[in-house]
Motif scaffolding. Structure first.
Motif, PDB file in Angstrom:
ATOM      1  N   ALA A  67     -60.119   0.856 -33.648  1.00  0.00           N
ATOM      2  CA  ALA A  67     -60.904   0.632 -33.289  1.00  0.00           C
ATOM      3  C   ALA A  67     -61.578   1.669 -32.462  1.00  0.00           C
ATOM      4  CB  ALA A  67     -59.481   0.686 -31.853  1.00  0.00           C
ATOM      5  N   GLU A  68     -61.770   2.520 -32.403  1.00  0.00           N
ATOM      6  CA  GLU A  68     -62.514   3.400 -31.992  1.00  0.00           C
ATOM      7  C   GLU A  68     -63.837   4.015 -33.026  1.00  0.00           C
ATOM      8  OE1 GLU A  68     -63.331   4.241 -28.733  1.00  0.00           O
ATOM      9  OE2 GLU A  68     -61.023   4.203 -28.334  1.00  0.00           O
ATOM     10  N   GLY A  69     -64.164   3.624 -34.611  1.00  0.00           N
ATOM     11  CA  GLY A  69     -64.966   3.511 -35.711  1.00  0.00           C
ATOM     12  C   GLY A  69     -65.286   5.436 -35.591  1.00  0.00           C
ATOM     13  N   TYR A  70     -63.772   5.971 -35.743  1.00  0.00           N
ATOM     14  CA  TYR A  70     -64.146   6.745 -35.769  1.00  0.00           C
ATOM     15  C   TYR A  70     -64.953   7.498 -37.846  1.00  0.00           C
ATOM     16  CZ  TYR A  70     -60.425   9.458 -33.263  1.00  0.00           C
ATOM     17  OH  TYR A  70     -60.004   9.967 -31.917  1.00  0.00           O
ATOM     18  N   GLY A  71     -65.961   8.217 -37.649  1.00  0.00           N
ATOM     19  CA  GLY A  71     -66.639   9.059 -38.927  1.00  0.00           C
ATOM     20  C   GLY A  71     -66.112  10.078 -39.066  1.00  0.00           C
ATOM     21  N   TYR A  72     -67.027  11.334 -39.824  1.00  0.00           N
ATOM     22  CA  TYR A  72     -67.390  12.324 -40.141  1.00  0.00           C
ATOM     23  C   TYR A  72     -66.529  13.887 -39.361  1.00  0.00           C
ATOM     24  CZ  TYR A  72     -67.692  17.502 -41.691  1.00  0.00           C
ATOM     25  OH  TYR A  72     -68.200  18.332 -41.555  1.00  0.00           O
ATOM     26  N   CYS A  73     -65.973  14.787 -39.116  1.00  0.00           N
ATOM     27  CA  CYS A  73     -65.446  15.270 -38.005  1.00  0.00           C
ATOM     28  C   CYS A  73     -65.405  16.660 -39.104  1.00  0.00           C
ATOM     29  CB  CYS A  73     -63.969  14.836 -38.034  1.00  0.00           C
ATOM     30  SG  CYS A  73     -63.259  16.403 -36.429  1.00  0.00           S
ATOM     31  N   PRO A  74     -65.741  18.255 -38.517  1.00  0.00           N
ATOM     32  CA  PRO A  74     -65.935  19.223 -39.168  1.00  0.00           C
ATOM     33  C   PRO A  74     -64.356  19.612 -39.435  1.00  0.00           C
ATOM     34  CG  PRO A  74     -66.774  19.072 -36.814  1.00  0.00           C
ATOM     35  CD  PRO A  74     -66.627  17.963 -37.501  1.00  0.00           C
ATOM     36  N   THR A  75     -63.394  19.110 -38.943  1.00  0.00           N
ATOM     37  CA  THR A  75     -62.386  19.251 -38.118  1.00  0.00           C
ATOM     38  C   THR A  75     -61.389  18.492 -39.013  1.00  0.00           C
ATOM     39  OG1 THR A  75     -62.494  20.386 -36.615  1.00  0.00           O
ATOM     40  CG2 THR A  75     -60.059  20.432 -36.676  1.00  0.00           C
ATOM     41  N   PRO A  76     -60.295  18.987 -39.912  1.00  0.00           N
ATOM     42  CA  PRO A  76     -59.695  18.533 -40.589  1.00  0.00           C
ATOM     43  C   PRO A  76     -59.110  17.375 -40.061  1.00  0.00           C
ATOM     44  CG  PRO A  76     -59.079  19.845 -41.443  1.00  0.00           C
ATOM     45  CD  PRO A  76     -60.338  20.706 -40.770  1.00  0.00           C
ATOM     46  N   ILE A  77     -58.465  15.774 -40.347  1.00  0.00           N
ATOM     47  CA  ILE A  77     -58.407  15.059 -39.674  1.00  0.00           C
ATOM     48  C   ILE A  77     -56.743  14.258 -40.085  1.00  0.00           C
ATOM     49  CG2 ILE A  77     -58.351  12.263 -38.760  1.00  0.00           C
ATOM     50  CD1 ILE A  77     -61.152  12.907 -37.123  1.00  0.00           C
ATOM     51  N   ALA A  78     -55.685  13.955 -39.179  1.00  0.00           N
ATOM     52  CA  ALA A  78     -54.891  13.531 -39.688  1.00  0.00           C
ATOM     53  C   ALA A  78     -54.815  12.384 -39.260  1.00  0.00           C
ATOM     54  CB  ALA A  78     -53.202  14.671 -39.378  1.00  0.00           C
ATOM     55  N   VAL A  79     -54.394  11.297 -39.906  1.00  0.00           N
ATOM     56  CA  VAL A  79     -54.208   9.842 -39.649  1.00  0.00           C
ATOM     57  C   VAL A  79     -52.550   9.195 -39.894  1.00  0.00           C
ATOM     58  CG1 VAL A  79     -54.894   7.172 -39.603  1.00  0.00           C
ATOM     59  CG2 VAL A  79     -57.158   9.048 -40.308  1.00  0.00           C
ATOM     60  N   ALA A  80     -51.789   9.265 -38.416  1.00  0.00           N
ATOM     61  CA  ALA A  80     -50.747   8.932 -38.404  1.00  0.00           C
ATOM     62  C   ALA A  80     -50.345   6.868 -38.773  1.00  0.00           C
ATOM     63  CB  ALA A  80     -49.785   8.766 -37.746  1.00  0.00           C
ATOM     64  N   PRO A  88     -61.487   2.583 -46.455  1.00  0.00           N
ATOM     65  CA  PRO A  88     -62.127   3.888 -47.512  1.00  0.00           C
ATOM     66  C   PRO A  88     -63.618   4.133 -47.656  1.00  0.00           C
ATOM     67  CG  PRO A  88     -60.870   1.626 -48.987  1.00  0.00           C
ATOM     68  CD  PRO A  88     -61.727   1.612 -47.458  1.00  0.00           C
ATOM     69  N   ALA A  89     -64.566   3.581 -47.342  1.00  0.00           N
ATOM     70  CA  ALA A  89     -65.707   3.500 -47.161  1.00  0.00           C
ATOM     71  C   ALA A  89     -66.828   4.160 -46.303  1.00  0.00           C
ATOM     72  CB  ALA A  89     -66.163   2.188 -47.605  1.00  0.00           C
ATOM     73  N   SER A  90     -65.731   4.204 -45.392  1.00  0.00           N
ATOM     74  CA  SER A  90     -66.145   4.791 -43.661  1.00  0.00           C
ATOM     75  C   SER A  90     -66.323   6.464 -44.000  1.00  0.00           C
ATOM     76  CB  SER A  90     -64.472   5.045 -43.022  1.00  0.00           C
ATOM     77  OG  SER A  90     -64.670   6.045 -42.107  1.00  0.00           O
ATOM     78  N   THR A  91     -67.113   6.913 -43.242  1.00  0.00           N
ATOM     79  CA  THR A  91     -67.943   8.737 -43.289  1.00  0.00           C
ATOM     80  C   THR A  91     -66.560   9.378 -43.363  1.00  0.00           C
ATOM     81  OG1 THR A  91     -68.519   8.304 -40.790  1.00  0.00           O
ATOM     82  CG2 THR A  91     -69.949   7.845 -42.974  1.00  0.00           C
ATOM     83  N   LEU A  92     -65.355   9.176 -41.964  1.00  0.00           N
ATOM     84  CA  LEU A  92     -63.970   9.887 -41.875  1.00  0.00           C
ATOM     85  C   LEU A  92     -63.950  10.335 -43.179  1.00  0.00           C
ATOM     86  CD1 LEU A  92     -61.942  10.561 -40.337  1.00  0.00           C
ATOM     87  CD2 LEU A  92     -60.574   8.183 -41.351  1.00  0.00           C
ATOM     88  N   PHE A  93     -63.319   9.971 -44.822  1.00  0.00           N
ATOM     89  CA  PHE A  93     -63.919  10.652 -44.831  1.00  0.00           C
ATOM     90  C   PHE A  93     -64.655  10.960 -46.504  1.00  0.00           C
ATOM     91  CE2 PHE A  93     -61.189   6.400 -44.785  1.00  0.00           C
ATOM     92  CZ  PHE A  93     -59.710   6.991 -45.346  1.00  0.00           C
ATOM     93  N   LEU A 118     -57.618   5.251 -50.766  1.00  0.00           N
ATOM     94  CA  LEU A 118     -57.200   6.220 -50.189  1.00  0.00           C
ATOM     95  C   LEU A 118     -58.058   7.532 -51.128  1.00  0.00           C
ATOM     96  CD1 LEU A 118     -55.468   5.039 -47.609  1.00  0.00           C
ATOM     97  CD2 LEU A 118     -57.837   4.798 -47.293  1.00  0.00           C
ATOM     98  N   ARG A 119     -57.333   7.444 -52.004  1.00  0.00           N
ATOM     99  CA  ARG A 119     -56.906   9.011 -53.019  1.00  0.00           C
ATOM    100  C   ARG A 119     -58.205   9.015 -53.828  1.00  0.00           C
ATOM    101  NH1 ARG A 119     -51.253   7.171 -54.235  1.00  0.00           N
ATOM    102  NH2 ARG A 119     -49.865   8.784 -53.182  1.00  0.00           N
ATOM    103  N   ALA A 120     -58.952   8.206 -53.568  1.00  0.00           N
ATOM    104  CA  ALA A 120     -60.088   7.625 -54.329  1.00  0.00           C
ATOM    105  C   ALA A 120     -61.118   8.060 -53.526  1.00  0.00           C
ATOM    106  CB  ALA A 120     -60.383   6.285 -55.056  1.00  0.00           C
ATOM    107  N   ALA A 121     -61.111   7.695 -52.170  1.00  0.00           N
ATOM    108  CA  ALA A 121     -61.867   8.685 -51.376  1.00  0.00           C
ATOM    109  C   ALA A 121     -61.618   9.389 -51.192  1.00  0.00           C
ATOM    110  CB  ALA A 121     -61.437   7.590 -49.957  1.00  0.00           C
TER     111      ALA A 121
END
Length: 221
Positions: A67-80, A88-93, A118-121
């Motif tokens: 919903a919020e369009g999460y992208g890259y974050c310098p802090t590790p992100i844990a997604v439940a 998998p193409a998102s800059t989140l990865f 997701l693992r490939a990303a």
């Protein structure tokens, strides 16, 4: 606004601590037009960034990521997530991403293509037993993530609160209402939890920044 003052006292590095941050309208809605983006201001964004700096990882639900369009974050992100429905193409990865899913989702053959993508990303996919909030935190701490900043959404906030796992709650009150505001509250159905007000500051926009600490046995923890 002094964001370090808003952050307040913290436990020593390596000591488990869970913080949750949210913005709300005057009447308790966490969204406007379907997202939290219109709520808060630059000071609120600075506090969010400061919490990310403090944290070993950011914990967030997959629905909020979408919903919020999460992208890259310098802090590790844990997604439940249970569905593993993430792009998998998102800059989140572009950053470090940990996917936390119940064991049922980890071993569901129909979800194998999503797991592979997701693992490939670059994501690390970890089973969390039944997927309870306590099991999610155990999985994070087993990987050295003691300081956790939760950014929602409502179901994740509710799960953490229901199991009494939130140590500090940061609430920004946006002094506004709108016809686009979503339902009020987080849909919490657990037992009563109480927090003590530790800090409250207002800025030039009349945004109110509150920090609450969990109460246990009648005293702040």
């Amino acid at each position: 606004m002094d964001v370090d003052a808003l952050l307040g006292p913290t436990r020593s590095p390596g000591t488990p601590e869970v913080r949750a941050i949210l913005a709300t309208t005057l009447f308790g809605s966490l969204t406007r037009g379907g997202t939290s983006g219109p709520l808060g201001n630059a000071n609120d964004a600075a506090l969010l960034a400061r919490l990310r700096d403090w944290a070993d990882c950011v914990l967030v639900g997959a629905g909020t990521v979408r919903a919020e369009g999460y992208g890259y974050c310098p802090t590790p992100i844990a997604v439940a997530t249970t569905s593993l429905r993430l792009d998998p193409a998102s800059t989140l990865f572009d950053g470090a991403v940990l996917i936390l899913c119940p064991d049922a989702s980890l071993h569901d053959a129909t979800l194998a293509p999503r797991r592979d993508q997701l693992r490939a990303a670059g994501a690390d996919i970890v089973g969390t037993g039944s997927g309870s909030a306590a099991e999610i935190l155990r999985a994070l701490r087993a990987r050295g993530h003691a300081r956790v900043s939760c950014e929602g959404g409502p179901s994740l906030y509710s799960a953490l609160l229901a199991e009494d796992l939130v140590d500090v709650l940061h609430v920004t009150v946006d002094p506004s209402v709108s016809g686009e505001d979503g339902p009020a509250g987080v849909g919490y159905r657990g037992q009563l939890r109480r927090f003590a007000l530790e800090e409250a500051r207002a800025d030039e926009d009349s945004m109110l920044f509150c920090r609450y600490r969990r109460l246990r046995g009648g005293a702040a923890d």
